[in-house]
Scaffold this motif. Structure first.
Motif, PDB file in Angstrom:
ATOM      1  N   PRO A 138      72.667  20.758  21.103  1.00  0.00           N
ATOM      2  CA  PRO A 138      72.413  20.401  22.499  1.00  0.00           C
ATOM      3  C   PRO A 138      71.510  19.188  22.595  1.00  0.00           C
ATOM      4  CG  PRO A 138      71.113  22.308  21.869  1.00  0.00           C
ATOM      5  CD  PRO A 138      72.032  22.032  20.724  1.00  0.00           C
ATOM      6  N   PRO A 139      71.569  18.451  23.728  1.00  0.00           N
ATOM      7  CA  PRO A 139      70.664  17.316  23.911  1.00  0.00           C
ATOM      8  C   PRO A 139      69.232  17.790  24.093  1.00  0.00           C
ATOM      9  CG  PRO A 139      71.872  17.770  25.934  1.00  0.00           C
ATOM     10  CD  PRO A 139      72.451  18.671  24.886  1.00  0.00           C
ATOM     11  N   GLY A 140      68.319  16.839  24.045  1.00  0.00           N
ATOM     12  CA  GLY A 140      66.925  17.164  24.296  1.00  0.00           C
ATOM     13  C   GLY A 140      66.040  17.111  23.075  1.00  0.00           C
ATOM     14  N   TYR A 141      66.618  16.906  21.891  1.00  0.00           N
ATOM     15  CA  TYR A 141      65.820  16.760  20.681  1.00  0.00           C
ATOM     16  C   TYR A 141      65.357  15.315  20.512  1.00  0.00           C
ATOM     17  CZ  TYR A 141      67.438  21.357  19.094  1.00  0.00           C
ATOM     18  OH  TYR A 141      67.691  22.699  18.980  1.00  0.00           O
ATOM     19  N   ARG A 142      64.265  15.171  19.810  1.00  0.00           N
ATOM     20  CA  ARG A 142      63.848  13.864  19.326  1.00  0.00           C
ATOM     21  C   ARG A 142      64.691  13.553  18.083  1.00  0.00           C
ATOM     22  NH1 ARG A 142      59.263  12.781  22.081  1.00  0.00           N
ATOM     23  NH2 ARG A 142      58.401  11.228  20.646  1.00  0.00           N
ATOM     24  N   ASN A 143      65.155  12.303  17.972  1.00  0.00           N
ATOM     25  CA  ASN A 143      66.126  11.951  16.937  1.00  0.00           C
ATOM     26  C   ASN A 143      65.679  10.730  16.149  1.00  0.00           C
ATOM     27  OD1 ASN A 143      69.317  13.106  17.388  1.00  0.00           O
ATOM     28  ND2 ASN A 143      67.860  13.489  19.043  1.00  0.00           N
ATOM     29  N   VAL A 164      61.433  22.206   8.775  1.00  0.00           N
ATOM     30  CA  VAL A 164      62.039  23.527   8.876  1.00  0.00           C
ATOM     31  C   VAL A 164      61.001  24.480   9.443  1.00  0.00           C
ATOM     32  CG1 VAL A 164      63.077  25.450   7.607  1.00  0.00           C
ATOM     33  CG2 VAL A 164      63.581  23.108   6.909  1.00  0.00           C
ATOM     34  N   PRO A 165      61.321  25.214  10.506  1.00  0.00           N
ATOM     35  CA  PRO A 165      62.607  25.201  11.203  1.00  0.00           C
ATOM     36  C   PRO A 165      62.730  24.010  12.152  1.00  0.00           C
ATOM     37  CG  PRO A 165      61.136  26.780  12.254  1.00  0.00           C
ATOM     38  CD  PRO A 165      60.406  26.253  11.049  1.00  0.00           C
ATOM     39  N   ASP A 172      58.762  18.499  18.753  1.00  0.00           N
ATOM     40  CA  ASP A 172      57.338  18.232  18.962  1.00  0.00           C
ATOM     41  C   ASP A 172      57.002  16.784  18.593  1.00  0.00           C
ATOM     42  OD1 ASP A 172      54.577  18.173  19.088  1.00  0.00           O
ATOM     43  OD2 ASP A 172      54.293  20.037  17.958  1.00  0.00           O
ATOM     44  N   PRO A 173      56.480  15.983  19.548  1.00  0.00           N
ATOM     45  CA  PRO A 173      56.105  14.606  19.215  1.00  0.00           C
ATOM     46  C   PRO A 173      55.110  14.517  18.054  1.00  0.00           C
ATOM     47  CG  PRO A 173      56.098  14.918  21.599  1.00  0.00           C
ATOM     48  CD  PRO A 173      56.287  16.277  20.985  1.00  0.00           C
ATOM     49  N   ALA A 174      54.350  15.568  17.824  1.00  0.00           N
ATOM     50  CA  ALA A 174      53.396  15.552  16.712  1.00  0.00           C
ATOM     51  C   ALA A 174      54.103  15.476  15.360  1.00  0.00           C
ATOM     52  CB  ALA A 174      52.515  16.800  16.763  1.00  0.00           C
ATOM     53  N   ASP A 175      55.394  15.795  15.337  1.00  0.00           N
ATOM     54  CA  ASP A 175      56.158  15.749  14.091  1.00  0.00           C
ATOM     55  C   ASP A 175      56.868  14.419  13.876  1.00  0.00           C
ATOM     56  OD1 ASP A 175      55.573  18.336  13.162  1.00  0.00           O
ATOM     57  OD2 ASP A 175      57.108  19.220  14.459  1.00  0.00           O
ATOM     58  N   TYR A 187      69.251   9.774  39.942  1.00  0.00           N
ATOM     59  CA  TYR A 187      68.844   8.695  39.033  1.00  0.00           C
ATOM     60  C   TYR A 187      68.314   9.233  37.702  1.00  0.00           C
ATOM     61  CZ  TYR A 187      65.865   4.927  37.178  1.00  0.00           C
ATOM     62  OH  TYR A 187      65.255   4.001  36.369  1.00  0.00           O
ATOM     63  N   ASP A 188      67.437  10.231  37.756  1.00  0.00           N
ATOM     64  CA  ASP A 188      66.832  10.725  36.514  1.00  0.00           C
ATOM     65  C   ASP A 188      67.871  11.329  35.583  1.00  0.00           C
ATOM     66  OD1 ASP A 188      64.199   9.917  36.803  1.00  0.00           O
ATOM     67  OD2 ASP A 188      63.654  11.681  37.969  1.00  0.00           O
ATOM     68  N   ASP A 189      68.824  12.074  36.136  1.00  0.00           N
ATOM     69  CA  ASP A 189      69.892  12.613  35.298  1.00  0.00           C
ATOM     70  C   ASP A 189      70.713  11.491  34.686  1.00  0.00           C
ATOM     71  OD1 ASP A 189      69.193  15.243  35.727  1.00  0.00           O
ATOM     72  OD2 ASP A 189      70.647  15.565  37.337  1.00  0.00           O
ATOM     73  N   ALA A 190      70.974  10.446  35.442  1.00  0.00           N
ATOM     74  CA  ALA A 190      71.830   9.359  34.972  1.00  0.00           C
ATOM     75  C   ALA A 190      71.159   8.513  33.901  1.00  0.00           C
ATOM     76  CB  ALA A 190      72.240   8.474  36.152  1.00  0.00           C
ATOM     77  N   ARG A 191      69.839   8.514  33.842  1.00  0.00           N
ATOM     78  CA  ARG A 191      69.151   7.695  32.835  1.00  0.00           C
ATOM     79  C   ARG A 191      68.760   8.497  31.596  1.00  0.00           C
ATOM     80  NH1 ARG A 191      63.518   7.694  32.356  1.00  0.00           N
ATOM     81  NH2 ARG A 191      62.446   9.188  33.706  1.00  0.00           N
ATOM     82  N   THR A 192      69.117   9.756  31.541  1.00  0.00           N
ATOM     83  CA  THR A 192      68.770  10.598  30.402  1.00  0.00           C
ATOM     84  C   THR A 192      69.825  10.456  29.310  1.00  0.00           C
ATOM     85  OG1 THR A 192      67.656  12.198  31.833  1.00  0.00           O
ATOM     86  CG2 THR A 192      68.327  12.961  29.643  1.00  0.00           C
ATOM     87  N   VAL A 193      69.367  10.230  28.083  1.00  0.00           N
ATOM     88  CA  VAL A 193      70.265  10.212  26.931  1.00  0.00           C
ATOM     89  C   VAL A 193      69.891  11.349  25.997  1.00  0.00           C
ATOM     90  CG1 VAL A 193      70.811   7.750  27.051  1.00  0.00           C
ATOM     91  CG2 VAL A 193      68.788   8.508  25.767  1.00  0.00           C
ATOM     92  N   PHE A 194      70.725  11.584  24.988  1.00  0.00           N
ATOM     93  CA  PHE A 194      70.543  12.762  24.150  1.00  0.00           C
ATOM     94  C   PHE A 194      69.266  12.696  23.325  1.00  0.00           C
ATOM     95  CE2 PHE A 194      71.967   9.896  21.006  1.00  0.00           C
ATOM     96  CZ  PHE A 194      71.628  10.426  19.783  1.00  0.00           C
ATOM     97  N   ASN A 195      68.780  11.500  22.988  1.00  0.00           N
ATOM     98  CA  ASN A 195      67.581  11.357  22.160  1.00  0.00           C
ATOM     99  C   ASN A 195      66.350  11.407  23.053  1.00  0.00           C
ATOM    100  OD1 ASN A 195      65.560  10.752  20.363  1.00  0.00           O
ATOM    101  ND2 ASN A 195      66.470   8.858  19.609  1.00  0.00           N
ATOM    102  N   ALA A 196      65.573  12.473  22.938  1.00  0.00           N
ATOM    103  CA  ALA A 196      64.410  12.663  23.805  1.00  0.00           C
ATOM    104  C   ALA A 196      63.282  11.678  23.524  1.00  0.00           C
ATOM    105  CB  ALA A 196      63.894  14.093  23.681  1.00  0.00           C
ATOM    106  N   MET A 197      63.379  10.894  22.441  1.00  0.00           N
ATOM    107  CA  MET A 197      62.380   9.862  22.173  1.00  0.00           C
ATOM    108  C   MET A 197      62.579   8.641  23.080  1.00  0.00           C
ATOM    109  SD  MET A 197      62.175   9.959  17.999  1.00  0.00           S
ATOM    110  CE  MET A 197      60.646   8.999  17.866  1.00  0.00           C
TER     111      MET A 197
END
Length: 459
Positions: free
Chosen positions: A313-318, A345-346, A386-389, A29-39
């Motif tokens: 790669p996926p996993g970034y906040r977008n 940057v970076p 980083d969510p702080a950004d 389930y967790d894999d199936a609900r994951t999308v590329f935008n980590a937000m």
């Protein structure tokens, strides 16, 4: 509403499906609900991993019977996370077959296929069509939203190459939309997005592509205004076979062609793609090669490798946005380049100016894609970890739009933005286009079941 924790309710739906049914209690389930935008972090009540159009119809019927909001997932590349909901997700990713007819020059594409699936199937035949600039983009959402990519100046928008589509409507009816079958629905699918039903397959026109070349040239950021002007002039004088973009980015690590002083620092890249040989590209874009780039990668590559050359790669906040420009005078170049200094940057963020023109502007006039007549598009593409950004990255994206707005057409390619309000949705279709889409919506989805999108309300 039925309690979906009840095993009998869950098992009743699962017994009808050829595919799988997932809930928070099931493996995967967790894999199936994951999308590329980590937000985006949503927990659907149910995910139906559809194997065929019957599964799609069953999922829609179940969701409506039990009062569940519906989201449709193809590639899951919506920056706003519209492919997920707390209700039921119709997951098409198993429906990813691509069948190429090299004689007719068409591809029949499953609703869950991504760009890499299409490119791999077409490559042995020396054929291609307009695709997104990353290989993981879902073809369905890409085409239905209009579809702009590296070779759109040559092949037109992706929707210009849509020949027919199989659609499961909100009430479970399966219809074929084509020029002579459900013609208003067929028209609406050329830019109107996923507002009208679930597209389970589509037929796309293909074009000959015997050679393709990719180049990435690097300069320090202080050369930006000069180099971007040169890029502008090269593209405006060049053939439709030439596409690309000016991209401010963080100099990548681990690449031999990137000089040490640009690694991990702000750099300007000119990305060039050419439907032809390396020698031809070097001739057409000679002023850029003569402008002393400090790093360069140039190679003839198969189209599928061109499409994946800029993958992240996926996993970034977008967070993304866009402004389409009528023209690109020197003042607009200066405004674009100046905003690069505020980019994170970076990071994996990119500050992009894409080419348009060519076959894009010559495409069908009546489709609901008013932005096709823009000359350029500025696309601040924020990716960070980083969510702080968050606040800084979102503010930068909005300030980029504001900086180039004096040259804006006012239209927008909706696949390039998240939720920016109803006015921006209308800007994506045009006033007349929106009104006509609303009438189609009223016929095929009068209750607005499909509203997890850049929504057109039934009228």
């Amino acid at each position: 509403m039925t309690d979906l924790r009840d095993d009998a309710t869950f098992d009743a739906l699962r017994s009808l499906l050829a595919g799988d049914l997932l809930s928070p209690r099931t493996p995967g389930y967790d894999d199936a609900r994951t999308v590329f935008n980590a937000m985006i972090d949503r927990s659907p009540a149910l995910i139906v991993q559809c194997e065929n159009r019957t599964d799609v119809a069953l999922a829609l019927a179940f969701a409506r019977e039990h009062g569940l909001e519906i989201a449709v997932r193809g590639g899951g590349h919506s920056v706003a996370g519209l492919a997920l909901t707390d209700g039921l997700v119709v997951d098409l990713r198993r429906m990813n077959d691509v069948v190429v007819d090299p004689v007719a020059r068409t591809a029949t594409v499953g609703g869950g296929a991504v760009m890499a699936d299409l490119d791999r199937a077409c490559a042995p035949h020396g054929l291609a069509t307009t695709g997104g600039r990353v290989s993981t983009t879902g073809i369905g959402g890409f085409v239905l939203g209009g579809g702009t990519g590296w070779f759109d100046r040559l092949f037109g928008l992706a929707c210009d190459n849509l020949l027919e589509a199989e659609v499961v409507t909100a009430d479970g009816e399966i219809v074929l939309a084509a020029a002579d079958s459900h013609p208003e629905l067929f028209w609406a699918l050329h830019g109107g997005g996923g507002n009208f039903g679930v597209v389970t397959s589509m037929v796309l026109r293909l074009h000959a592509l015997m050679a393709s070349t990719f180049a990435l040239l690097l300069w320090p950021p202080e050369r930006g205004p000069e180099v971007v002007r040169t890029f502008r002039d090269v593209v405006q004088a060049g053939p439709d076979e030439l596409g690309g973009g000016a991209v401010y980015l963080t100099g990548p690590e681990g690449e031999d062609f990137v000089p040490d002083h640009l690694v991990g620092r702000l750099a300007l890249a000119i990305v060039l793609v050419y439907a032809g040989t390396e020698a031809e590209l070097r001739r057409v874009a000679a002023p850029l090669f003569d402008a002393a780039p400090e790093g360069r990668f140039v190679a003839e590559l198969p189209y599928d490798q061109v499409q994946s050359a800029m993958d992240d790669p996926p996993g970034y906040r977008n967070y993304w946005s866009a402004e389409h420009l009528d023209d690109l005078p020197d003042e607009a170049v200066d405004a674009f380049c100046a905003r690069a200094a505020d980019m994170l940057v970076p990071s994996a963020s990119q500050h992009v100016l894409f080419t348009m023109g060519g076959a894009i502007g010559r495409g069908p006039e009546d489709y609901p894609v008013p932005w096709r007549h823009a000359a350029w598009v500025v696309h601040p593409f924020g990716l960070w970890t980083d969510p702080a950004d968050d606040e800084r990255a979102i503010r930068w994206t909005r300030e980029v739009r504001a900086a180039v707005r004096p040259w804006s057409t006012g239209d927008v390619y909706l696949n390039f933005i998240g939720d920016e309000g109803r006015d921006r949705v209308v800007s994506g279709f045009g006033d007349d286009g929106y009104s006509r889409l609303a009438a189609v919506k009223a016929r095929y989805d009068p209750h607005n079941v499909f509203h997890r999108n850049h929504n057109v309300r039934p009228e």
